[in-house]
Design a protein around this motif. Structure first.
Motif, mmCIF file in Angstrom:
data_model
loop_
_atom_site.group_PDB
_atom_site.id
_atom_site.type_symbol
_atom_site.label_atom_id
_atom_site.label_comp_id
_atom_site.label_asym_id
_atom_site.label_seq_id
_atom_site.Cartn_x
_atom_site.Cartn_y
_atom_site.Cartn_z
ATOM 1 N N PRO A 81 0.727 -1.194 0.063
ATOM 2 C CA PRO A 81 -0.082 -0.091 0.070
ATOM 3 C C PRO A 81 0.763 1.265 0.020
ATOM 4 O O PRO A 81 0.684 2.153 -0.712
ATOM 5 N N VAL A 82 1.808 1.405 0.633
ATOM 6 C CA VAL A 82 2.751 2.429 0.781
ATOM 7 C C VAL A 82 3.507 2.806 -0.568
ATOM 8 O O VAL A 82 3.637 3.917 -1.157
ATOM 9 N N ALA A 83 3.801 1.592 -1.544
ATOM 10 C CA ALA A 83 4.432 1.688 -2.709
ATOM 11 C C ALA A 83 3.413 2.475 -3.848
ATOM 12 O O ALA A 83 3.629 2.868 -4.452
ATOM 13 N N LEU A 84 2.317 1.715 -3.560
ATOM 14 C CA LEU A 84 1.010 2.124 -4.556
ATOM 15 C C LEU A 84 0.888 3.678 -4.419
ATOM 16 O O LEU A 84 0.516 4.423 -5.219
ATOM 17 N N LEU A 85 0.694 4.004 -3.092
ATOM 18 C CA LEU A 85 0.504 5.403 -2.784
ATOM 19 C C LEU A 85 1.792 6.483 -3.183
ATOM 20 O O LEU A 85 1.403 7.429 -3.761
ATOM 21 N N ALA A 86 2.838 5.960 -3.083
ATOM 22 C CA ALA A 86 3.941 6.309 -3.665
ATOM 23 C C ALA A 86 3.877 6.683 -4.982
ATOM 24 O O ALA A 86 4.091 7.783 -5.816
ATOM 25 N N GLY A 87 3.463 5.583 -5.722
ATOM 26 C CA GLY A 87 3.380 5.737 -7.353
ATOM 27 C C GLY A 87 2.344 6.628 -7.584
ATOM 28 O O GLY A 87 2.450 7.254 -8.913
ATOM 29 N N TRP A 88 1.046 6.750 -7.021
ATOM 30 C CA TRP A 88 0.003 7.474 -7.240
ATOM 31 C C TRP A 88 0.684 9.116 -7.161
ATOM 32 O O TRP A 88 0.275 9.824 -8.072
ATOM 33 N N LEU A 89 1.081 9.394 -6.307
ATOM 34 C CA LEU A 89 1.559 10.699 -5.866
ATOM 35 C C LEU A 89 2.912 11.060 -6.897
ATOM 36 O O LEU A 89 2.703 12.316 -7.404
ATOM 37 N N ALA A 90 3.527 10.066 -7.096
ATOM 38 C CA ALA A 90 4.639 10.495 -8.445
ATOM 39 C C ALA A 90 3.816 10.669 -9.761
ATOM 40 O O ALA A 90 4.302 11.526 -10.312
ATOM 41 N N ALA A 91 2.920 9.746 -9.852
ATOM 42 C CA ALA A 91 2.242 10.250 -11.415
ATOM 43 C C ALA A 91 1.410 11.563 -11.326
ATOM 44 O O ALA A 91 1.392 12.185 -12.276
ATOM 45 N N VAL A 92 0.861 12.164 -10.237
ATOM 46 C CA VAL A 92 0.139 13.375 -10.338
ATOM 47 C C VAL A 92 1.339 14.217 -10.400
ATOM 48 O O VAL A 92 1.020 15.368 -10.824
ATOM 49 N N ALA A 93 2.469 14.155 -9.642
ATOM 50 C CA ALA A 93 3.583 15.325 -9.535
ATOM 51 C C ALA A 93 4.198 15.329 -10.874
ATOM 52 O O ALA A 93 4.478 16.413 -11.453
ATOM 53 N N LEU A 94 4.302 14.247 -11.606
ATOM 54 C CA LEU A 94 4.817 14.212 -12.995
ATOM 55 C C LEU A 94 3.872 14.782 -13.942
ATOM 56 O O LEU A 94 4.342 15.620 -14.878
ATOM 57 N N ILE A 95 2.594 14.644 -13.990
ATOM 58 C CA ILE A 95 1.749 15.217 -14.835
ATOM 59 C C ILE A 95 1.755 16.779 -14.645
ATOM 60 O O ILE A 95 1.842 17.716 -15.299
ATOM 61 N N ALA A 96 1.735 17.083 -13.251
ATOM 62 C CA ALA A 96 1.974 18.608 -12.782
ATOM 63 C C ALA A 96 3.038 19.267 -13.531
ATOM 64 O O ALA A 96 3.168 20.483 -14.062
ATOM 65 N N LEU A 97 4.167 18.459 -13.418
ATOM 66 C CA LEU A 97 5.686 18.911 -14.053
ATOM 67 C C LEU A 97 5.369 19.249 -15.201
ATOM 68 O O LEU A 97 6.088 20.211 -16.005
ATOM 69 N N ALA A 98 4.913 18.212 -16.126
ATOM 70 C CA ALA A 98 4.754 18.249 -17.532
ATOM 71 C C ALA A 98 3.986 19.570 -17.820
ATOM 72 O O ALA A 98 4.060 20.236 -19.018
ATOM 73 N N GLY A 99 2.817 19.749 -17.020
ATOM 74 C CA GLY A 99 2.090 20.959 -17.269
ATOM 75 C C GLY A 99 2.582 22.190 -17.166
ATOM 76 O O GLY A 99 2.368 23.171 -17.873
ATOM 77 N N LEU A 100 3.503 22.029 -15.981
ATOM 78 C CA LEU A 100 4.249 23.503 -15.848
ATOM 79 C C LEU A 100 5.264 23.753 -16.972
ATOM 80 O O LEU A 100 5.489 24.848 -17.212
#
Length: 225
Positions: A81-100
């Motif tokens: 569960p910790v790894a899945l939460l980390a992957g989800w947060l990383a995906a959100v952050a990478l999408i935001a970085l590409a948008g920025l």
């Protein structure tokens, strides 16, 4: 209580915006040299950039959770569960970085890196969530080949993160040192969890440093109001 024509119902000053945001209207017979943007489009762009700036803070949070997993510390929820939460947060952050970086000159590299990183994460998700024998049955591979497939998925995700780091380094929009840290973290994290034990933890620390720098500088790119 009467409401002034210069104030809203809440008592705040009333701000009146023009119908268009852009250059001044050209004279009669002249050709417009600048693109005129409607206010509704400007508000939408501002909202997207605000989301991107705030969502960048998910990257250091994801790196902390991933570093926790690499340390092998026993927790009640378990490492999955910790790894899945980390992957989800990383995906959100990478999408935001590409948008920025959509307005930077490296937007194509950032978009390519985002798509490659998401492809690696999509391939890695079922392999990480299923047991070794269940994963082997689901992909029609031998049990020994699942480990190789996990390494390939980690390498694909690391390649996407490497492209994003290069886009940050060449964008001239944020601190280029954060792009260097992001590329170093991509090399360390791309080796996967089967690498030498300190390497994934070092990659998480590098990702934490890059995420903190990107979130801090990204939040100061444009004014809040």
């Amino acid at each position: 209580m009467s409401i002034s024509h210069r104030h809203t119902a809440s008592g705040r000053p009333l701000r009146v915006a023009p119908a268009w945001v852009g250059a001044a209207a050209p004279a009669d017979g002249a050709v417009a040299d600048h693109y005129v943007l409607p206010v509704r489009e400007a508000v939408w762009i501002w909202s997207v950039r605000r989301f991107a700036r705030l969502a960048l803070w998910a990257l250091p949070a994801a790196s902390v959770l991933y570093g926790w997993v690499t340390l092998g510390v026993g927790v009640p929820p378990g490492p999955l569960p910790v790894a899945l939460l980390a992957g989800w947060l990383a995906a959100v952050a990478l999408i935001a970085l590409a948008g920025l970086l959509a307005g930077a000159r490296t937007r194509r590299v950032a978009l390519t890196g985002l798509l490659v990183a998401l492809a690696g994460g999509t391939l890695l998700l079922p392999l990480a969530a299923l047991p070794a024998d269940g994963a082997a049955d689901s992909v029609s591979l031998a049990a020994g080949q699942v480990r190789t497939l996990v390494q390939v998925a980690c390498a694909i995700s690391g390649t996407g993160l490497l492209l994003l780091g290069w886009a940050v380094f060449r964008s001239k929009l944020v601190n280029p040192a954060d792009g260097v840290l992001l590329m170093l973290a991509a090399v360390a994290l791309g080796a996967g969890s089967y690498a030498v034990r300190p390497l994934p933890t070092v990659g998480a620390l590098l990702l934490l440093a890059a995420g903190m720098g990107l979130a801090w500088t990204g939040g100061r790119l444009v004014p809040r109001t």
